[in-house]
Design a protein around this motif. Structure first.
Motif, PDB file in Angstrom:
ATOM      1  N   ASN A  32      31.366  44.519  32.615  1.00  0.00           N
ATOM      2  CA  ASN A  32      31.215  44.403  34.070  1.00  0.00           C
ATOM      3  C   ASN A  32      30.545  43.110  34.483  1.00  0.00           C
ATOM      4  O   ASN A  32      30.260  42.904  35.639  1.00  0.00           O
ATOM      5  CB  ASN A  32      30.453  45.591  34.654  1.00  0.00           C
ATOM      6  CG  ASN A  32      28.958  45.463  34.497  1.00  0.00           C
ATOM      7  OD1 ASN A  32      28.465  44.809  33.593  1.00  0.00           O
ATOM      8  ND2 ASN A  32      28.228  46.105  35.377  1.00  0.00           N
ATOM      9  N   ASP A  33      30.283  42.226  33.537  1.00  0.00           N
ATOM     10  CA  ASP A  33      29.557  41.003  33.868  1.00  0.00           C
ATOM     11  C   ASP A  33      30.341  39.750  33.475  1.00  0.00           C
ATOM     12  O   ASP A  33      29.866  38.916  32.734  1.00  0.00           O
ATOM     13  CB  ASP A  33      28.164  41.006  33.234  1.00  0.00           C
ATOM     14  CG  ASP A  33      28.222  41.155  31.718  1.00  0.00           C
ATOM     15  OD1 ASP A  33      29.328  41.204  31.151  1.00  0.00           O
ATOM     16  OD2 ASP A  33      27.156  41.197  31.094  1.00  0.00           O
ATOM     17  N   ALA A  35      32.821  39.420  31.527  1.00  0.00           N
ATOM     18  CA  ALA A  35      33.169  39.431  30.109  1.00  0.00           C
ATOM     19  C   ALA A  35      32.152  38.691  29.240  1.00  0.00           C
ATOM     20  O   ALA A  35      32.512  37.975  28.336  1.00  0.00           O
ATOM     21  CB  ALA A  35      34.577  38.888  29.912  1.00  0.00           C
ATOM     22  N   GLU A  36      30.874  38.873  29.530  1.00  0.00           N
ATOM     23  CA  GLU A  36      29.829  38.293  28.686  1.00  0.00           C
ATOM     24  C   GLU A  36      29.226  39.341  27.759  1.00  0.00           C
ATOM     25  O   GLU A  36      28.709  39.003  26.704  1.00  0.00           O
ATOM     26  CB  GLU A  36      28.739  37.657  29.535  1.00  0.00           C
ATOM     27  CG  GLU A  36      29.222  36.414  30.261  1.00  0.00           C
ATOM     28  CD  GLU A  36      28.126  35.752  31.068  1.00  0.00           C
ATOM     29  OE1 GLU A  36      26.940  36.032  30.818  1.00  0.00           O
ATOM     30  OE2 GLU A  36      28.465  34.951  31.937  1.00  0.00           O
ATOM     31  N   THR A  37      29.281  40.596  28.169  1.00  0.00           N
ATOM     32  CA  THR A  37      28.770  41.697  27.358  1.00  0.00           C
ATOM     33  C   THR A  37      29.809  42.808  27.363  1.00  0.00           C
ATOM     34  O   THR A  37      30.388  43.123  28.392  1.00  0.00           O
ATOM     35  CB  THR A  37      27.439  42.228  27.925  1.00  0.00           C
ATOM     36  OG1 THR A  37      26.543  41.131  28.095  1.00  0.00           O
ATOM     37  CG2 THR A  37      26.816  43.245  26.991  1.00  0.00           C
ATOM     38  N   TYR A  38      30.025  43.404  26.203  1.00  0.00           N
ATOM     39  CA  TYR A  38      31.038  44.446  26.039  1.00  0.00           C
ATOM     40  C   TYR A  38      30.378  45.719  25.532  1.00  0.00           C
ATOM     41  O   TYR A  38      29.369  45.662  24.831  1.00  0.00           O
ATOM     42  CB  TYR A  38      32.102  43.987  25.032  1.00  0.00           C
ATOM     43  CG  TYR A  38      32.726  42.671  25.415  1.00  0.00           C
ATOM     44  CD1 TYR A  38      33.773  42.620  26.315  1.00  0.00           C
ATOM     45  CD2 TYR A  38      32.241  41.478  24.890  1.00  0.00           C
ATOM     46  CE1 TYR A  38      34.343  41.414  26.686  1.00  0.00           C
ATOM     47  CE2 TYR A  38      32.804  40.265  25.247  1.00  0.00           C
ATOM     48  CZ  TYR A  38      33.846  40.241  26.145  1.00  0.00           C
ATOM     49  OH  TYR A  38      34.400  39.041  26.519  1.00  0.00           O
ATOM     50  N   TYR A  39      30.976  46.851  25.879  1.00  0.00           N
ATOM     51  CA  TYR A  39      30.483  48.151  25.447  1.00  0.00           C
ATOM     52  C   TYR A  39      31.659  48.998  25.004  1.00  0.00           C
ATOM     53  O   TYR A  39      32.739  48.928  25.590  1.00  0.00           O
ATOM     54  CB  TYR A  39      29.763  48.870  26.588  1.00  0.00           C
ATOM     55  CG  TYR A  39      28.607  48.079  27.151  1.00  0.00           C
ATOM     56  CD1 TYR A  39      27.343  48.171  26.570  1.00  0.00           C
ATOM     57  CD2 TYR A  39      28.774  47.251  28.240  1.00  0.00           C
ATOM     58  CE1 TYR A  39      26.281  47.445  27.081  1.00  0.00           C
ATOM     59  CE2 TYR A  39      27.725  46.511  28.755  1.00  0.00           C
ATOM     60  CZ  TYR A  39      26.478  46.613  28.173  1.00  0.00           C
ATOM     61  OH  TYR A  39      25.437  45.881  28.673  1.00  0.00           O
ATOM     62  N   ASP A  48      35.100  59.007  34.196  1.00  0.00           N
ATOM     63  CA  ASP A  48      34.218  59.902  34.949  1.00  0.00           C
ATOM     64  C   ASP A  48      33.035  59.194  35.604  1.00  0.00           C
ATOM     65  O   ASP A  48      32.544  59.649  36.638  1.00  0.00           O
ATOM     66  CB  ASP A  48      33.682  61.021  34.047  1.00  0.00           C
ATOM     67  CG  ASP A  48      34.775  61.980  33.611  1.00  0.00           C
ATOM     68  OD1 ASP A  48      35.878  61.959  34.187  1.00  0.00           O
ATOM     69  OD2 ASP A  48      34.510  62.752  32.663  1.00  0.00           O
ATOM     70  N   SER A  49      32.547  58.116  35.004  1.00  0.00           N
ATOM     71  CA  SER A  49      31.311  57.515  35.503  1.00  0.00           C
ATOM     72  C   SER A  49      31.344  56.003  35.671  1.00  0.00           C
ATOM     73  O   SER A  49      30.979  55.473  36.709  1.00  0.00           O
ATOM     74  CB  SER A  49      30.155  57.848  34.551  1.00  0.00           C
ATOM     75  OG  SER A  49      30.027  59.232  34.385  1.00  0.00           O
ATOM     76  N   LEU A  50      31.752  55.312  34.640  1.00  0.00           N
ATOM     77  CA  LEU A  50      31.573  53.857  34.606  1.00  0.00           C
ATOM     78  C   LEU A  50      32.584  53.092  35.451  1.00  0.00           C
ATOM     79  O   LEU A  50      32.275  52.013  35.957  1.00  0.00           O
ATOM     80  CB  LEU A  50      31.593  53.371  33.159  1.00  0.00           C
ATOM     81  CG  LEU A  50      30.470  53.976  32.302  1.00  0.00           C
ATOM     82  CD1 LEU A  50      30.671  53.642  30.840  1.00  0.00           C
ATOM     83  CD2 LEU A  50      29.118  53.520  32.791  1.00  0.00           C
TER      84      LEU A  50
END
Length: 63
Positions: A32-33, A35-39, A48-50
C-alpha cells in the motif's frame, strides 16, 4: 474493537522477489506504499479487511 492491521499483515518484505518465493499458492502479496513494502496474506484476509484500507494485490494467488 479496533482492527489491528499489524496482526493481519505479518512480517514486511522490502524485496518483491523474496515475497514471491516465500508465499504459498493460496496467498497473495500486497502493498500500500507505492510498492516499497510487501506483505504476504491469505486471499480472504485481503478481501475481508485489507482491500478496504487501500492495500493492492501485487502478486495473485496461484502465481
Amino acid at each position: 474493537m479496533a482492527l489491528d492491521v499489524t496482526e493481519l499483515l505479518g512480517a514486511p518484505y522490502e524485496n518483491l522477489m523474496e515475497a514471491k518465493v516465500d508465499k504459498s499458492p493460496s496467498e497473495v502479496v500486497i502493498s500500500n506504499d507505492n510498492a516499497e513494502t510487501y506483505y504476504i496474506v491469505e486471499r480472504e484476509v485481503y478481501e475481508d479487511s485489507l482491500k478496504q484500507l487501500g492495500y493492492e494485490v501485487v502478486v495473485s494467488d496461484g502465481e
